[in-house]
Design an enzyme around this catalytic site. Sequence first.
Site, PDB file in Angstrom:
ATOM      1  N   LYS A  36       0.827  -1.222   0.000  1.00 52.73           N
ATOM      2  CA  LYS A  36       0.000   0.000   0.000  1.00 52.73           C
ATOM      3  C   LYS A  36       0.855   1.264   0.000  1.00 52.73           C
ATOM      4  CE  LYS A  36      -3.558   2.153   2.915  1.00 52.73           C
ATOM      5  NZ  LYS A  36      -4.306   2.022   4.179  1.00 52.73           N
ATOM      6  N   THR A 136       5.484 -12.416  14.801  1.00 52.86           N
ATOM      7  CA  THR A 136       6.445 -11.908  15.776  1.00 52.86           C
ATOM      8  C   THR A 136       6.440 -12.748  17.052  1.00 52.86           C
ATOM      9  OG1 THR A 136       6.781 -10.054  17.304  1.00 52.86           O
ATOM     10  CG2 THR A 136       4.595 -10.283  16.439  1.00 52.86           C
ATOM     11  N   ASP A 137       7.537 -12.723  17.769  1.00 53.48           N
ATOM     12  CA  ASP A 137       7.571 -13.414  19.070  1.00 53.48           C
ATOM     13  C   ASP A 137       6.791 -12.638  20.135  1.00 53.48           C
ATOM     14  OD1 ASP A 137       9.316 -11.265  19.423  1.00 53.48           O
ATOM     15  OD2 ASP A 137      10.951 -12.456  20.256  1.00 53.48           O
ATOM     16  N   GLU A 138       6.382 -11.393  19.803  1.00 58.63           N
ATOM     17  CA  GLU A 138       5.671 -10.577  20.812  1.00 58.63           C
ATOM     18  C   GLU A 138       4.298 -11.152  21.143  1.00 58.63           C
ATOM     19  OE1 GLU A 138       6.114  -6.326  20.216  1.00 58.63           O
ATOM     20  OE2 GLU A 138       7.970  -6.637  19.115  1.00 58.63           O
ATOM     21  N   TYR A 162      -0.382  -3.825  19.074  1.00 59.59           N
ATOM     22  CA  TYR A 162       0.340  -4.453  17.951  1.00 59.59           C
ATOM     23  C   TYR A 162       0.383  -5.968  18.119  1.00 59.59           C
ATOM     24  CZ  TYR A 162       4.397  -6.331  15.433  1.00 59.59           C
ATOM     25  OH  TYR A 162       5.223  -7.123  14.663  1.00 59.59           O
ATOM     26  N   LYS A 166      -1.324  -9.003  15.903  1.00 58.65           N
ATOM     27  CA  LYS A 166      -0.549 -10.077  15.254  1.00 58.65           C
ATOM     28  C   LYS A 166      -0.999 -11.435  15.784  1.00 58.65           C
ATOM     29  CE  LYS A 166       2.407  -9.797  12.650  1.00 58.65           C
ATOM     30  NZ  LYS A 166       2.441  -9.705  11.165  1.00 58.65           N
TER      31      LYS A 166
HETATM   32  P1  NAD Z   1       7.480  -2.315   8.108  1.00 62.18           P
HETATM   33  O1  NAD Z   1       6.552  -1.470   8.911  1.00 62.18           O
HETATM   34  O2  NAD Z   1       8.859  -1.856   7.836  1.00 62.18           O
HETATM   35  O3  NAD Z   1       6.815  -2.613   6.683  1.00 62.18           O
HETATM   36  C1  NAD Z   1       5.465  -2.922   6.524  1.00 62.18           C
HETATM   37  C2  NAD Z   1       5.121  -2.833   5.041  1.00 62.18           C
HETATM   38  O4  NAD Z   1       3.732  -3.188   4.882  1.00 62.18           O
HETATM   39  C3  NAD Z   1       5.281  -1.421   4.456  1.00 62.18           C
HETATM   40  O5  NAD Z   1       5.913  -1.495   3.187  1.00 62.18           O
HETATM   41  C4  NAD Z   1       3.851  -0.928   4.339  1.00 62.18           C
HETATM   42  O6  NAD Z   1       3.672   0.012   3.277  1.00 62.18           O
HETATM   43  C5  NAD Z   1       3.096  -2.213   4.069  1.00 62.18           C
HETATM   44  N1  NAD Z   1       1.691  -2.129   4.455  1.00 62.18           N
HETATM   45  C6  NAD Z   1       1.197  -1.658   5.641  1.00 62.18           C
HETATM   46  N2  NAD Z   1      -0.145  -1.711   5.611  1.00 62.18           N
HETATM   47  C7  NAD Z   1      -0.494  -2.246   4.415  1.00 62.18           C
HETATM   48  C8  NAD Z   1      -1.737  -2.558   3.810  1.00 62.18           C
HETATM   49  N3  NAD Z   1      -2.902  -2.321   4.433  1.00 62.18           N
HETATM   50  N4  NAD Z   1      -1.735  -3.093   2.572  1.00 62.18           N
HETATM   51  C9  NAD Z   1      -0.562  -3.340   1.921  1.00 62.18           C
HETATM   52  N5  NAD Z   1       0.631  -3.037   2.432  1.00 62.18           N
HETATM   53  C10 NAD Z   1       0.676  -2.502   3.678  1.00 62.18           C
HETATM   54  O7  NAD Z   1       7.469  -3.720   8.840  1.00 62.18           O
HETATM   55  P2  NAD Z   1       8.631  -4.794   8.994  1.00 62.18           P
HETATM   56  O8  NAD Z   1       9.436  -4.454  10.181  1.00 62.18           O
HETATM   57  O9  NAD Z   1       9.296  -5.002   7.683  1.00 62.18           O
HETATM   58  O10 NAD Z   1       7.763  -6.084   9.376  1.00 62.18           O
HETATM   59  C11 NAD Z   1       7.259  -6.951   8.356  1.00 62.18           C
HETATM   60  C12 NAD Z   1       6.485  -8.079   9.011  1.00 62.18           C
HETATM   61  O11 NAD Z   1       7.354  -8.802   9.890  1.00 62.18           O
HETATM   62  C13 NAD Z   1       5.301  -7.627   9.855  1.00 62.18           C
HETATM   63  O12 NAD Z   1       4.245  -8.529   9.650  1.00 62.18           O
HETATM   64  C14 NAD Z   1       5.832  -7.705  11.284  1.00 62.18           C
HETATM   65  O13 NAD Z   1       4.770  -7.966  12.174  1.00 62.18           O
HETATM   66  C15 NAD Z   1       6.774  -8.873  11.176  1.00 62.18           C
HETATM   67  N6  NAD Z   1       7.913  -8.870  12.143  1.00 62.18           N
HETATM   68  C16 NAD Z   1       8.705  -7.768  12.262  1.00 62.18           C
HETATM   69  C17 NAD Z   1       9.791  -7.801  13.139  1.00 62.18           C
HETATM   70  C18 NAD Z   1      10.736  -6.625  13.277  1.00 62.18           C
HETATM   71  O14 NAD Z   1      11.631  -6.658  14.132  1.00 62.18           O
HETATM   72  N7  NAD Z   1      10.618  -5.586  12.455  1.00 62.18           N
HETATM   73  C19 NAD Z   1      10.046  -8.943  13.900  1.00 62.18           C
HETATM   74  C20 NAD Z   1       9.195 -10.052  13.744  1.00 62.18           C
HETATM   75  C21 NAD Z   1       8.125  -9.999  12.849  1.00 62.18           C
HETATM   76  P1  TYD Z   2      11.361  -1.264  19.065  1.00 61.31           P
HETATM   77  O1  TYD Z   2      12.509  -1.130  18.129  1.00 61.31           O
HETATM   78  O2  TYD Z   2      10.217  -0.311  18.959  1.00 61.31           O
HETATM   79  O3  TYD Z   2      10.864  -2.777  18.954  1.00 61.31           O
HETATM   80  P2  TYD Z   2       9.782  -3.593  19.863  1.00 61.31           P
HETATM   81  O4  TYD Z   2       9.057  -2.660  20.712  1.00 61.31           O
HETATM   82  O5  TYD Z   2       8.884  -4.211  18.837  1.00 61.31           O
HETATM   83  O6  TYD Z   2      10.585  -4.609  20.631  1.00 61.31           O
HETATM   84  O7  TYD Z   2      11.909  -1.158  20.550  1.00 61.31           O
HETATM   85  C1  TYD Z   2      12.934  -2.029  21.008  1.00 61.31           C
HETATM   86  C2  TYD Z   2      13.160  -1.729  22.481  1.00 61.31           C
HETATM   87  O8  TYD Z   2      13.727  -0.420  22.599  1.00 61.31           O
HETATM   88  C3  TYD Z   2      11.880  -1.714  23.304  1.00 61.31           C
HETATM   89  O9  TYD Z   2      12.163  -2.275  24.579  1.00 61.31           O
HETATM   90  C4  TYD Z   2      11.551  -0.243  23.444  1.00 61.31           C
HETATM   91  C5  TYD Z   2      12.916   0.427  23.438  1.00 61.31           C
HETATM   92  N1  TYD Z   2      12.981   1.778  22.834  1.00 61.31           N
HETATM   93  C6  TYD Z   2      13.569   2.825  23.552  1.00 61.31           C
HETATM   94  O10 TYD Z   2      14.048   2.639  24.692  1.00 61.31           O
HETATM   95  N2  TYD Z   2      13.626   4.050  22.975  1.00 61.31           N
HETATM   96  C7  TYD Z   2      13.097   4.310  21.736  1.00 61.31           C
HETATM   97  O11 TYD Z   2      13.152   5.480  21.270  1.00 61.31           O
HETATM   98  C8  TYD Z   2      12.513   3.230  21.020  1.00 61.31           C
HETATM   99  C9  TYD Z   2      11.943   3.455  19.654  1.00 61.31           C
HETATM  100  C10 TYD Z   2      12.476   1.980  21.611  1.00 61.31           C
END
Ligand code: NAD
Ligand code: TYD
Length: 360
Positions: A36, A136-138, A162, A166
Amino acid sequence: MRTYLVTGGAGFIGSNYIHYMFRKYGDQIRIINVDKLTYAGNLENLKDIEDRDNYTFIRADICDSEAISKIFEENDIERVVHFAAESHVDRSIKNPEVFVKTNVLGTLVMLNAAKAAWELPDGSFKPDHKFLHVSTDEVYGSLEEDGGYFYETTPYAPHSPYSASKASSDMLVKAYMDTYHFPANITNCSNNYGPYQFPEKLIPLIINNALHGKKLPVYGDGKNVRDWLFVEDHCKGIDMVQEKGRLFETYNIGGHNERQNIQIIHIILDTLREMLSDSDPRRALVSDDLITYVEDRKGHDRRYAIAPDKIKAEVGWYPETKFEDGIRKTIAWYFEHEDWMKNVTSGDYQKYYEDMYSGR
Ligand code: NAD
Ligand code: TYD
């Protein structure tokens, strides 16, 4: 040639995954990327592959069932890798609704479209067509500081909007597997870091702020623990699960790289000092004095940690990149992509930052 439908491929992990897959399979696969382009989606991430004949970008919302069904009708999609989601915990605390829409309803749309395209008249599914739901593990909640790991059998106990969204999406995928025998896998991964990560997440935010001499906001006491995984290792794990894992199974991805947030910040500061030359004007800005303890995140999960026993035993995956190497690669990438950072932090990001941090 096998066709992949990747959702959210313009985001952090999705774009790394598309790069990984083209590096690994070259012209043997075709990828259709549906995104999107929310604030988190950025086609800059895919500039170097956008002209490939075996790559197509379609701008669409995963909640738009007509648009998604059309893609399945017009293409023989054999693999779905579903990344698209709202992904930031802090934003979910401020505005949960869009998380339910995209993460829950959007996943339902994806499941329905794939089911309609893949189901045969006898209720079975086309052979070798598979859906992988990236999660996610969350969803497992929070661990005690000295207490154990998340396993695939750990009961779900999400706390943030969030992780609740998920968890709901995971449950829908499980329901489709149980009810229809829908061919899917779920992966639950720990915190990722690496190139193309949007600077709302801890690691790129700290790198960017430190290089600009801006405060480094630490939530609470800074001792919350996350289990950090280099994004390329995650991408490899997703591909290995889809090709070698048992269908209908969940696999946790991550492992044994637990760090307190404050430790992460010190590693970043030390690595920046090591990597910046004395003559670089940014060197003087990087300072421990920037560390600022701020109001804690509401409902802040204390510790996440994965023991990746199942994926290691069944699929042969393990986390390959040592944190010290991964963080250097990540910082080097941000050094080389200053314009990328400038572009994503101009405009709306300033307002986001103000809203999120000014009251803390
Ligand atoms: P991100 O926020 O960087 O990217 C999300 C992407 O999805 C973006 O390109 C956005 O434009 C698109 N998007 C959002 N809403 C949409 C919609 N309604 N239709 C189509 N596209 C849409 O996220 P990320 O960090 O790359 O995470 C990707 C996936 O991995 C997610 O499902 C997240 O829950 C999962 N995940 C992330 C992490 C992490 O550490 N980032 C860890 C474990 C799992
Ligand atoms: P984040 O990268 O948002 O990932 P998640 O909440 O999904 O684990 O945050 C990682 C950790 O860092 C989380 O414990 C929150 C903390 N954090 C800060 O202390 N300061 C910040 O500005 C942000 C964005 C996160």
